[in-house]
Enzyme design. Structure first.
Site, PDB file in Angstrom:
ATOM      1  CB  THR A  30      -0.883  -0.020   1.266  1.00  0.00           C
ATOM      2  OG1 THR A  30      -1.730  -1.179   1.188  1.00  0.00           O
ATOM      3  CG2 THR A  30      -1.752   1.227   1.383  1.00  0.00           C
ATOM      4  N   GLY A  31       0.466   2.266  -0.732  1.00  0.00           N
ATOM      5  CA  GLY A  31       1.207   3.531  -0.660  1.00  0.00           C
ATOM      6  C   GLY A  31       1.515   4.115  -2.022  1.00  0.00           C
ATOM      7  CG  ASP A  88       6.550   4.615   6.505  1.00  0.00           C
ATOM      8  OD1 ASP A  88       6.090   5.242   5.549  1.00  0.00           O
ATOM      9  OD2 ASP A  88       5.880   3.809   7.179  1.00  0.00           O
ATOM     10  CD  GLU A 107       1.737  -2.183   4.138  1.00  0.00           C
ATOM     11  OE1 GLU A 107       1.507  -1.415   3.199  1.00  0.00           O
ATOM     12  OE2 GLU A 107       2.361  -1.844   5.153  1.00  0.00           O
ATOM     13  CE  LYS A 125       9.280   7.268   2.091  1.00  0.00           C
ATOM     14  NZ  LYS A 125       8.419   6.354   1.380  1.00  0.00           N
TER      15      LYS A 125
END
Ligand code: 5RP
Length: 232
Positions: A30-31, A88, A107, A125
């Site tokens: 996701t993202g 992240d 996830e 990141k």
């Protein structure tokens, strides 16, 4: 978003789908970086590639459906051939903090059952060691104030996640508490300890090592190999 960072996300996201083959089951994270992988995968599917995908969030499921990908339930697959996800923070050893979008529990489950696992990030990141960024905890609503206070009483900054002036609720119907550690020296230990607190369902420290990390750079994509991909 800065256009250069967006380009880096796109480069990394696209790279991750290059070797996907017919018949494979693909886990989708996701993202905003994995978004580009989903986009590219859907283009390949339109050109004839046959895959089924497992989505880690309602957002990813909606996007995948909109782009014509065939979704399959985790319960209905024997194994996941490859999962692509963002992060992240990620170290070159493959330790990660994830859950910026609140999808950490699904996830982590999907990553756990994946034969191959790759991470797509822009260069901001990639870090030398974890820490300094919020570590999300998915927690039960039941007794949520107690769970937050448990961390605060131990001297750990803990904030209930709020989005658009409302308490953020995960796809699983739970809350997110972001906890802060300036430096995380033993990720495996902290991952276990956080999950030992009653009320915590899952935490955003990921210690299952990805096979490869694709880091979008100005000039292209850096591939950090951690363990060989098993089938690609
Ligand atoms: C979602 C995640 C994401 O993978 C992480 O937040 C990175 O997202 P983005 O690629 O948008 O920066 O863990 O729960």
């Amino acid at each position: 978003m800065f256009p250069e960072i967006e380009n880096q996300k796109k480069r990394a996201g696209f790279k991750a789908v290059e070797k996907i083959k017919n018949g494979q089951i693909i886990g989708l994270g996701t993202g905003s970086t994995v978004y580009y992988s989903i986009l590219k995968l859907s283009e390949k599917v339109k050109r004839g590639l046959k895959v089924k995908v497992i989505a880690t969030s309602k957002e990813t499921k909606a996007l995948a459906e909109e782009l014509g990908l065939e979704i399959i339930d985790l319960n209905d697959v024997e194994k996941i051939n490859l999962t692509i996800d963002g992060a992240d923070q990620v170290t070159k050893e493959g330790y990660m903090v994830k859950g910026g979008k609140g999808a950490l529990t699904r996830e982590k489950i999907v990553a756990f059952y994946s034969e191959n696992y790759v991470i797509v990030v822009d260069e901001t990141k990639l870090v030398n060691s974890l820490g300094g960024k919020p570590v999300p905890l998915e927690i039960l609503k039941f007794g949520w104030k107690k769970t937050i206070n448990f961390f605060r009483e131990k001297g750990v900054k803990a904030k209930l996640r709020v989005k658009n002036d409302e308490v953020f609720v995960t796809d699983n119907g739970n809350y997110i508490v972001d906890v802060y550690f300036s430096s995380i020296q033993e990720p495996e230990k902290l991952e276990r300890e956080l999950n030992n607190v009653p009320g915590v369902i899952e935490n955003g420290i990921f210690t299952k090592k990805p096979n490869e990390i694709y880091v979008g750079r100005k000039e292209g994509v850096e591939t950090i190999k951690i363990s060989p991909l098993k089938f690609i």
